[in-house]
Design a protein around this motif. Sequence first.
Motif, PDB file in Angstrom:
ATOM      1  N   PRO A 138     -27.063  63.589  -3.299  1.00  0.00           N
ATOM      2  CA  PRO A 138     -26.849  62.310  -3.447  1.00  0.00           C
ATOM      3  C   PRO A 138     -26.210  61.388  -2.194  1.00  0.00           C
ATOM      4  O   PRO A 138     -26.230  60.368  -1.979  1.00  0.00           O
ATOM      5  CB  PRO A 138     -26.066  62.072  -4.858  1.00  0.00           C
ATOM      6  CG  PRO A 138     -25.536  63.492  -4.837  1.00  0.00           C
ATOM      7  CD  PRO A 138     -26.611  64.322  -4.272  1.00  0.00           C
ATOM      8  N   SER A 139     -25.055  62.122  -1.432  1.00  0.00           N
ATOM      9  CA  SER A 139     -24.409  61.565  -0.397  1.00  0.00           C
ATOM     10  C   SER A 139     -25.403  61.170   0.689  1.00  0.00           C
ATOM     11  O   SER A 139     -24.860  60.309   1.560  1.00  0.00           O
ATOM     12  CB  SER A 139     -23.416  62.489   0.097  1.00  0.00           C
ATOM     13  OG  SER A 139     -23.681  63.677   0.609  1.00  0.00           O
ATOM     14  N   VAL A 140     -26.531  61.797   0.845  1.00  0.00           N
ATOM     15  CA  VAL A 140     -27.319  61.393   1.963  1.00  0.00           C
ATOM     16  C   VAL A 140     -28.488  60.448   1.340  1.00  0.00           C
ATOM     17  O   VAL A 140     -28.701  59.329   1.745  1.00  0.00           O
ATOM     18  CB  VAL A 140     -28.103  62.666   2.422  1.00  0.00           C
ATOM     19  CG1 VAL A 140     -29.178  62.251   3.399  1.00  0.00           C
ATOM     20  CG2 VAL A 140     -27.053  63.636   3.276  1.00  0.00           C
ATOM     21  N   PHE A 141     -29.523  61.059   0.313  1.00  0.00           N
ATOM     22  CA  PHE A 141     -30.466  60.173  -0.237  1.00  0.00           C
ATOM     23  C   PHE A 141     -30.003  59.148  -0.774  1.00  0.00           C
ATOM     24  O   PHE A 141     -31.142  58.095  -1.026  1.00  0.00           O
ATOM     25  CB  PHE A 141     -31.568  61.213  -0.924  1.00  0.00           C
ATOM     26  CG  PHE A 141     -31.507  62.393  -0.231  1.00  0.00           C
ATOM     27  CD1 PHE A 141     -31.871  62.293   1.022  1.00  0.00           C
ATOM     28  CD2 PHE A 141     -31.572  63.676  -0.561  1.00  0.00           C
ATOM     29  CE1 PHE A 141     -32.427  63.615   1.757  1.00  0.00           C
ATOM     30  CE2 PHE A 141     -31.773  64.805   0.039  1.00  0.00           C
ATOM     31  CZ  PHE A 141     -32.126  64.619   1.316  1.00  0.00           C
ATOM     32  N   ALA A 142     -28.926  58.783  -1.463  1.00  0.00           N
ATOM     33  CA  ALA A 142     -28.509  57.658  -2.167  1.00  0.00           C
ATOM     34  C   ALA A 142     -27.362  56.892  -1.619  1.00  0.00           C
ATOM     35  O   ALA A 142     -26.704  56.331  -2.123  1.00  0.00           O
ATOM     36  CB  ALA A 142     -28.160  57.984  -3.779  1.00  0.00           C
ATOM     37  N   ALA A 143     -27.176  57.240  -0.197  1.00  0.00           N
ATOM     38  CA  ALA A 143     -26.102  56.677   0.429  1.00  0.00           C
ATOM     39  C   ALA A 143     -25.599  55.474   0.328  1.00  0.00           C
ATOM     40  O   ALA A 143     -24.679  54.940  -0.073  1.00  0.00           O
ATOM     41  CB  ALA A 143     -26.029  57.277   1.997  1.00  0.00           C
ATOM     42  N   LEU A 144     -26.879  54.658   0.760  1.00  0.00           N
ATOM     43  CA  LEU A 144     -26.429  53.161   0.878  1.00  0.00           C
ATOM     44  C   LEU A 144     -26.558  52.265  -0.425  1.00  0.00           C
ATOM     45  O   LEU A 144     -25.635  51.653  -0.698  1.00  0.00           O
ATOM     46  CB  LEU A 144     -27.532  52.224   1.652  1.00  0.00           C
ATOM     47  CG  LEU A 144     -27.412  52.390   3.164  1.00  0.00           C
ATOM     48  CD1 LEU A 144     -28.364  51.914   4.105  1.00  0.00           C
ATOM     49  CD2 LEU A 144     -26.025  52.083   3.573  1.00  0.00           C
ATOM     50  N   PRO A 145     -27.239  52.645  -1.526  1.00  0.00           N
ATOM     51  CA  PRO A 145     -26.878  52.326  -2.800  1.00  0.00           C
ATOM     52  C   PRO A 145     -25.770  52.826  -3.356  1.00  0.00           C
ATOM     53  O   PRO A 145     -25.133  51.834  -4.141  1.00  0.00           O
ATOM     54  CB  PRO A 145     -28.268  53.160  -3.464  1.00  0.00           C
ATOM     55  CG  PRO A 145     -29.204  53.316  -2.653  1.00  0.00           C
ATOM     56  CD  PRO A 145     -28.683  53.641  -1.374  1.00  0.00           C
ATOM     57  N   LEU A 146     -25.340  54.063  -3.054  1.00  0.00           N
ATOM     58  CA  LEU A 146     -23.932  54.314  -3.764  1.00  0.00           C
ATOM     59  C   LEU A 146     -22.817  53.414  -3.068  1.00  0.00           C
ATOM     60  O   LEU A 146     -22.001  53.012  -3.600  1.00  0.00           O
ATOM     61  CB  LEU A 146     -23.603  55.683  -3.282  1.00  0.00           C
ATOM     62  CG  LEU A 146     -24.155  56.740  -4.105  1.00  0.00           C
ATOM     63  CD1 LEU A 146     -23.956  58.118  -3.542  1.00  0.00           C
ATOM     64  CD2 LEU A 146     -23.373  56.837  -5.580  1.00  0.00           C
ATOM     65  N   LEU A 147     -22.914  53.062  -1.766  1.00  0.00           N
ATOM     66  CA  LEU A 147     -22.041  52.290  -1.042  1.00  0.00           C
ATOM     67  C   LEU A 147     -22.038  50.943  -1.641  1.00  0.00           C
ATOM     68  O   LEU A 147     -20.871  50.286  -1.899  1.00  0.00           O
ATOM     69  CB  LEU A 147     -22.478  52.181   0.454  1.00  0.00           C
ATOM     70  CG  LEU A 147     -21.187  51.684   1.379  1.00  0.00           C
ATOM     71  CD1 LEU A 147     -20.239  52.849   1.387  1.00  0.00           C
ATOM     72  CD2 LEU A 147     -21.709  51.592   2.900  1.00  0.00           C
ATOM     73  N   GLU A 148     -23.139  50.215  -1.860  1.00  0.00           N
ATOM     74  CA  GLU A 148     -23.305  48.913  -2.383  1.00  0.00           C
ATOM     75  C   GLU A 148     -22.629  48.813  -3.956  1.00  0.00           C
ATOM     76  O   GLU A 148     -22.267  47.752  -4.156  1.00  0.00           O
ATOM     77  CB  GLU A 148     -24.496  48.532  -2.660  1.00  0.00           C
ATOM     78  CG  GLU A 148     -25.220  48.235  -1.012  1.00  0.00           C
ATOM     79  CD  GLU A 148     -24.529  47.234  -0.348  1.00  0.00           C
ATOM     80  OE1 GLU A 148     -24.282  46.265  -1.071  1.00  0.00           O
ATOM     81  OE2 GLU A 148     -24.662  47.471   0.864  1.00  0.00           O
TER      82      GLU A 148
END
Length: 302
Positions: free
Chosen positions: A255-265
């Motif tokens: 998840p830290s790679v494949f959902a990186a930008l959604p997580l950041l947002e």
Amino acid sequence: MKSFVKKLLGHRPSPTTQVGIDALKPNWTFHPSRPDGITAAVRLTTLRGLSSAPASTAIVPITARPRWISYFVYLPTGGALTSAHRFTLAQLRKAEAGLCVICAAPTPDDIPPELRGMVDALYWKAPPGFDFSAYAIAVREVAQHSPGADLLVLNDSVFGPFVPVDTLWSKMQWSLTGFTASAQLQNHIQSYAFFLKQVDHRTVRALRSVLFAHFSFDDYRGAVYGQESRFASVAARSMSVGALWYADGITCGDPSVFAALPLLEAGFPFLKRSLLSKNAHFFDRAELITALKTRGHPIDSV
């Protein structure tokens, strides 16, 4: 046969497409899962890579405080801090917690002199041993010199934090809280950052089969199979364990790679540095740079 050999050597297929935040489970309480036969076999082969723990020394020791942050800085050839390091240190310094840096460098003299004025505790570690050898030092030192303190641990594989650290404490609801967790290899928390409550000699004893006192893995596969992927299951024998976000391995591997930008947002505090290097093909570089710039992060060293 060729496919089996590749798997045995660690080339394991996993979902590798970008996903949204809805593909992850928030506030996930850890439950153990059994590694498959290939994972178990590879784990056994990594034992041959065990070596002595790297040399280390306390330059400015940890002292008694209610809360500590330990930041692992990796400078295997010496040299100066990057602007990314300075950003992280400045953000961590704002927290109501003692700040400890464990710096991997060829010798203690290779530690950047500016670090001494930026931290409350400073340790040197020889470069071998990966991040878990630094984590072991941090946990042991807090247990010995500041027993009962809470401990936030992170390494310099991430940019950030991009939120005030003091807003994170209330989210750390387990005795061991990971920021992200994955089902790859087996259910586990990812080790770039995690939080431990009330660290003392019992914590050291509970985690001694992962945070080694006298040994270390000096290869990536050993650290992943022998330490990171076992960390949560070992801890769960004696404490509560969970993560802020979990990927089940079906729609998302890491998840830290494949959902990186959604997580950041969504207010996640970190962005993996590997997204601008070995994992650069997953997101548009310009989009990542914009995400960093809008959060005040310098981009001269990214």
